[in-house]
Write an enzyme that holds these catalytic residues in place. Structure first.
Site, PDB file in Angstrom:
ATOM      1  N   ASP A  97      10.551   0.748   5.515  1.00 41.43           N
ATOM      2  CA  ASP A  97       9.562  -0.037   4.741  1.00 41.43           C
ATOM      3  C   ASP A  97       8.180   0.488   4.624  1.00 41.43           C
ATOM      4  OD1 ASP A  97       8.607  -2.089   3.383  1.00 41.43           O
ATOM      5  OD2 ASP A  97       9.196  -3.800   4.583  1.00 41.43           O
ATOM      6  N   VAL A  98       8.008   1.255   3.452  1.00 42.30           N
ATOM      7  CA  VAL A  98       6.784   2.104   3.535  1.00 42.30           C
ATOM      8  C   VAL A  98       6.035   1.470   2.227  1.00 42.30           C
ATOM      9  CG1 VAL A  98       7.428   4.151   4.685  1.00 42.30           C
ATOM     10  CG2 VAL A  98       8.263   3.791   2.446  1.00 42.30           C
ATOM     11  N   LYS A  99       6.529   1.209   1.202  1.00 44.57           N
ATOM     12  CA  LYS A  99       6.075   0.166   0.025  1.00 44.57           C
ATOM     13  C   LYS A  99       5.107   1.348  -0.642  1.00 44.57           C
ATOM     14  CE  LYS A  99       6.343  -4.284   1.552  1.00 44.57           C
ATOM     15  NZ  LYS A  99       6.609  -4.281   3.073  1.00 44.57           N
ATOM     16  N   ARG A 100       5.755   2.401  -1.001  1.00 43.90           N
ATOM     17  CA  ARG A 100       4.934   3.468  -1.623  1.00 43.90           C
ATOM     18  C   ARG A 100       5.062   3.371  -3.263  1.00 43.90           C
ATOM     19  NH1 ARG A 100       3.247   4.135   3.136  1.00 43.90           N
ATOM     20  NH2 ARG A 100       3.356   5.990   4.068  1.00 43.90           N
ATOM     21  N   THR A 127      11.433   1.468   0.838  1.00 44.25           N
ATOM     22  CA  THR A 127      10.775   0.369  -0.123  1.00 44.25           C
ATOM     23  C   THR A 127       9.692   1.050  -1.107  1.00 44.25           C
ATOM     24  OG1 THR A 127       9.111  -0.205   1.461  1.00 44.25           O
ATOM     25  CG2 THR A 127      11.155  -1.702   1.127  1.00 44.25           C
TER      26      THR A 127
END
Ligand SMILES: O=c1ccn([C@@H]2O[C@H](COP(=O)(O)O)[C@@H](O)[C@H]2O)c(=O)[nH]1
EC number: 4.1.1.23
Length: 282
Positions: A97-100, A127
């Site tokens: 879960d890094v939401k880049r 993510t």
């Protein structure tokens, strides 16, 4: 050279064997303390590896939240790398879960870090945010899927602040979130049993907000547990039998540690609850 097995196929097999629950590895300072550990890199390491060893042995997929590791600087990121390896050794897939989210050329670099062939982190999926335009994710989708990995694109997130932006209407009448789901679906057309481009849809949203029927890909459903969504909410939002919905829970599982048996029991209880809800539908 034979093509790597696709993420969607690997995920479907893992879920069939271990169930759909996605266990979050979120080393909140308060949780580290509650395990009787110091809030420093040594405490982070014992917490994160202990949680991963226990939870990755009984779940299909684990989701380490990168922010809590990055907060400890480079040594924290080194712990995250060990979490990924530990989860794989225990037989779970890893969703980082890094939401880049960035312009396409920069997205290619993020993908090289997490999910491209020979990526530094060897995660199975990551993510990503589409809010610089879904097309900016194209290099990431191409590189991840070529390597047999997946992406989960933020569509309708679980936090209350998301509604105004993500439920805004486009000129064609669809919500912004629905347009993200539809763009993800275009990448999954014809894939069997499941495509590689998933979406993130909070279990906390109102039923009927989104049409996921043509997605043909996995749905990460955070908000279950600590953020208040229940098994009944999951059923109301996602319906019965929608394949690929992964209810995600972090704090509500991790608070049962550090005893590994207690952590595993927490997973078993949630799995029973989810199965019971499914049975009630039939
Ligand atoms: O819409 C979203 C997207 C991601 N998250 C992340 O999931 C976990 C939730 O943790 P809980 O302790 O189960 O609430 C956390 O890592 C978030 O960053 C989300 O909550 N909602």
């Amino acid at each position: 050279m034979t093509a790597p097995e696709r993420f969607g196929a690997r995920l479907a097999r893992a879920v069939a064997a271990r169930g759909p629950l996605c266990a979050g590895i979120d080393p909140h300072p308060g949780l580290i303390e509650s395990w009787g550990l110091p809030v420093d890199v040594s405490g982070l390491e014992r917490f994160a590896l202990g949680a991963t060893e226990a939870l990755a042995a009984v779940t299909a997929i684990v989701k380490p939240q990168s922010a809590f590791f990055e907060a400890f600087g480079p040594p924290g990121v080194a712990v995250l790398e060990r979490v990924v390896d530990t989860a794989h050794d225990a037989g779970a897939l890893v969703l980082l879960d890094v939401k880049r989210g960035d312009i396409g050329s920069t997205m290619a670099a993020y993908t090289a870090a997490y999910v491209a062939d020979k990526a530094a982190f060897t995660a199975d999926a990551a993510t990503v945010s589409p809010y610089l335009g879904f097309g900016a994710l194209d290099p990431a989708v191409a590189a991840a899927t070529a390597a047999g990995n997946g992406l989960f694109v933020l569509a309708r997130t679980s936090n209350p602040e998301a509604h105004e932006l993500q439920s805004a209407r486009l000129a064609d009448g669809r919500t912004v979130a629905q347009s993200v789901v539809d763009a993800a679906a275009a990448h999954n057309a014809d894939a069997e049993p499941l495509g590689d481009v998933g979406v993130v849809v909070g279990a906390t949203i109102s039923p009927g907000e989104l049409d996921l029927s043509r997605l043909n890909g996995p749905v990460l459903a955070p908000g279950f547990g600590a953020q208040g969504a229940t098994a009944a909410d999951l059923r109301a939002v996602f319906g019965a039998g929608l394949p690929g919905v992964l209810p995600a829970s972090s704090r509500d599982l991790l608070r049962h540690g550090p005893d590994p048996d207690a952590l595993r029991q927490a997973v078993v209880r949630v799995a029973e609850l989810l199965a019971q809800t499914r049975e009630n539908d039939q």
